[in-house]
Write a protein that holds these residues in place. Structure first.
Motif, PDB file in Angstrom:
ATOM      1  N   ASN A  52       0.847  -1.184   0.000  1.00 15.92           N
ATOM      2  CA  ASN A  52       0.000   0.000   0.000  1.00 15.92           C
ATOM      3  C   ASN A  52       0.891   1.245   0.000  1.00 15.92           C
ATOM      4  OD1 ASN A  52      -2.347  -1.488  -0.015  1.00 15.92           O
ATOM      5  ND2 ASN A  52      -2.737  -1.295   2.175  1.00 15.92           N
ATOM      6  N   PRO A  53       0.331   2.424  -0.318  1.00 13.83           N
ATOM      7  CA  PRO A  53       1.179   3.617  -0.419  1.00 13.83           C
ATOM      8  C   PRO A  53       1.890   3.926   0.894  1.00 13.83           C
ATOM      9  CG  PRO A  53      -1.150   4.204  -0.440  1.00 13.83           C
ATOM     10  CD  PRO A  53      -1.074   2.734  -0.627  1.00 13.83           C
ATOM     11  N   ALA A  54       3.181   4.198   0.779  1.00 14.59           N
ATOM     12  CA  ALA A  54       3.995   4.507   1.949  1.00 14.59           C
ATOM     13  C   ALA A  54       4.218   6.005   2.096  1.00 14.59           C
ATOM     14  CB  ALA A  54       5.344   3.792   1.854  1.00 14.59           C
ATOM     15  N   VAL A  55       3.904   6.775   1.061  1.00 14.33           N
ATOM     16  CA  VAL A  55       4.095   8.224   1.087  1.00 14.33           C
ATOM     17  C   VAL A  55       2.795   8.904   0.673  1.00 14.33           C
ATOM     18  CG1 VAL A  55       6.564   8.079   0.609  1.00 14.33           C
ATOM     19  CG2 VAL A  55       4.954   8.260  -1.293  1.00 14.33           C
ATOM     20  N   ALA A  56       2.720  10.202   0.949  1.00 16.22           N
ATOM     21  CA  ALA A  56       1.523  10.974   0.611  1.00 16.22           C
ATOM     22  C   ALA A  56       1.283  10.951  -0.899  1.00 16.22           C
ATOM     23  CB  ALA A  56       1.672  12.409   1.102  1.00 16.22           C
ATOM     24  N   GLN A  68       3.422  12.900  -3.157  1.00 15.64           N
ATOM     25  CA  GLN A  68       4.811  12.438  -3.243  1.00 15.64           C
ATOM     26  C   GLN A  68       4.942  11.113  -3.990  1.00 15.64           C
ATOM     27  OE1 GLN A  68       6.615  12.379   0.690  1.00 15.64           O
ATOM     28  NE2 GLN A  68       5.437  14.182   1.306  1.00 15.64           N
ATOM     29  N   GLY A  69       3.856  10.647  -4.558  1.00 15.88           N
ATOM     30  CA  GLY A  69       3.917   9.412  -5.334  1.00 15.88           C
ATOM     31  C   GLY A  69       2.748   8.493  -5.107  1.00 15.88           C
ATOM     32  N   GLY A  70       2.257   8.458  -3.858  1.00 13.11           N
ATOM     33  CA  GLY A  70       1.028   7.745  -3.532  1.00 13.11           C
ATOM     34  C   GLY A  70       0.902   6.361  -4.132  1.00 13.11           C
ATOM     35  N   CYS A  71      -0.071   6.213  -5.030  1.00 11.94           N
ATOM     36  CA  CYS A  71      -0.355   4.928  -5.686  1.00 11.94           C
ATOM     37  C   CYS A  71       0.221   4.961  -7.104  1.00 11.94           C
ATOM     38  CB  CYS A  71      -1.858   4.687  -5.767  1.00 11.94           C
ATOM     39  SG  CYS A  71      -2.697   4.562  -4.182  1.00 11.94           S
ATOM     40  N   TYR A  92      -4.007   6.148   7.098  1.00 15.21           N
ATOM     41  CA  TYR A  92      -3.827   6.641   5.726  1.00 15.21           C
ATOM     42  C   TYR A  92      -4.441   8.032   5.574  1.00 15.21           C
ATOM     43  CZ  TYR A  92      -2.412   1.889   4.608  1.00 15.21           C
ATOM     44  OH  TYR A  92      -1.753   0.682   4.583  1.00 15.21           O
ATOM     45  N   ALA A  93      -5.563   8.272   6.251  1.00 18.88           N
ATOM     46  CA  ALA A  93      -6.231   9.563   6.139  1.00 18.88           C
ATOM     47  C   ALA A  93      -5.408  10.682   6.772  1.00 18.88           C
ATOM     48  CB  ALA A  93      -7.613   9.497   6.780  1.00 18.88           C
TER      49      ALA A  93
END
Length: 281
Positions: free
Chosen positions: A42-46, A49-52, A81-82
């Motif tokens: 799952n996304p590790a950054v906002a 910043q790259g997300g999905c 995540y939110a």
């Protein structure tokens, strides 16, 4: 344009390369929404910043069961995540499909098939479930049998609630997250098919709305009526600050008379909820 939703499930163990799935689907030239169901990280950054990078929707939870404990447990997996901006447009956190109107348990809930002691969740519990998915900005994927007239009729007013759908579809920079809870008393949510879940007796979520507004959702997780009640002060809702607000009761789909600086939550029954939208007066 008709778009397909493609979910890449973890059980297909020889096809777990979500990047390859994305490349192959994109090469078809057909528009598709790709769900990452535990098939890669799952996304590790906002998001900014790259997300999905390879998918549009990602599962945050295990498989949902048709009971209140499972619903709340799954919903709580979205919160991290939110608050870290890892869910939003193009990259939606998803605590599994909704169980609104599903009459019975799914066949794989226990060895040998559906449980014989299954108890259908009440319409009040289903309403809390659907409202929470809406305020979390989760995709509202329905899983009921639309060929079953009684199932559809029983939840039609809920799934066609325009105010609820507006909250779910609105975007003003943040998905729904927890901002308040009962820090004095916990309750244990029990079921036959999920682990016991210990949570505050009530919790409150908020979601920013366009026009410097917000949606507020409060759920009573306890078995007892919240008789004494409590007040949600709007100045305590992140991003709102002070001032007076016009309030809409989402469940009633009508405005609350007057302008308000807060809202008294009282007489809230077992597993029931309050759902409001606010705009500056």
């Amino acid at each position: 344009m008709l778009r397909s939703l493609v979910g890449s499930e973890m059980c297909i163990r020889d096809r777990r390369n979500i990047s390859q799935w994305a490349r192959l689907l994109n090469e078809t030239g057909r528009a598709a929404v790709i769900e990452n169901c535990h098939n890669g990280n799952n996304p590790a950054v906002a998001i900014d910043q790259g997300g999905c990078p390879d998918y549009h929707v990602f599962r945050t939870s295990g498989d949902i069961k048709n009971n209140y404990a499972s619903w709340i447990g799954n919903a709580l997996t979205v919160n991290d995540y939110a608050i870290s901006n890892r869910t939003g447009p193009t990259c939606w956190a998803y605590p599994d499909m909704s169980m609104i109107g599903v009459q019975g348990q799914t066949p794989d809930e226990a060895p040998g098939g559906p449980w014989t002691n299954f108890s259908q969740p009440s319409i009040t519990e289903q309403r809390t479930h659907f409202g929470l998915w809406a305020v979390l900005s989760s995709p509202l994927t329905l899983s009921l049998d639309f060929g079953n007239g009684s199932a559809v009729d029983g939840v039609w007013d809920l799934i066609s609630n325009v105010e609820l759908l507006r909250v779910n579809q609105a975007w003003a920079g943040g998905a729904g997250s927890i901002f308040a809870a009962d820090h004095q008393r916990n309750v244990t949510l029990r079921s036959d098919c999920t682990r016991d879940l210990v949570v505050p007796s009530w919790q409150a979520w908020y979601k920013p709305l366009p026009g410097q507004g917000a949606a507020i959702f409060v759920a009573n997780h306890g078995d007892n009526l919240l008789d004494a009640g409590f007040q949600i002060r709007f100045e305590d809702v992140p991003g709102l600050g002070g001032g007076m607000f016009r309030v809409v009761d989402v469940w009633a789909q009508e405005a609350v008379a007057g302008i308000h600086a807060g809202y008294n939550v009282s007489k809230l029954g077992r597993h029931d909820s309050v759902f409001l939208t606010l705009l500056p007066a």
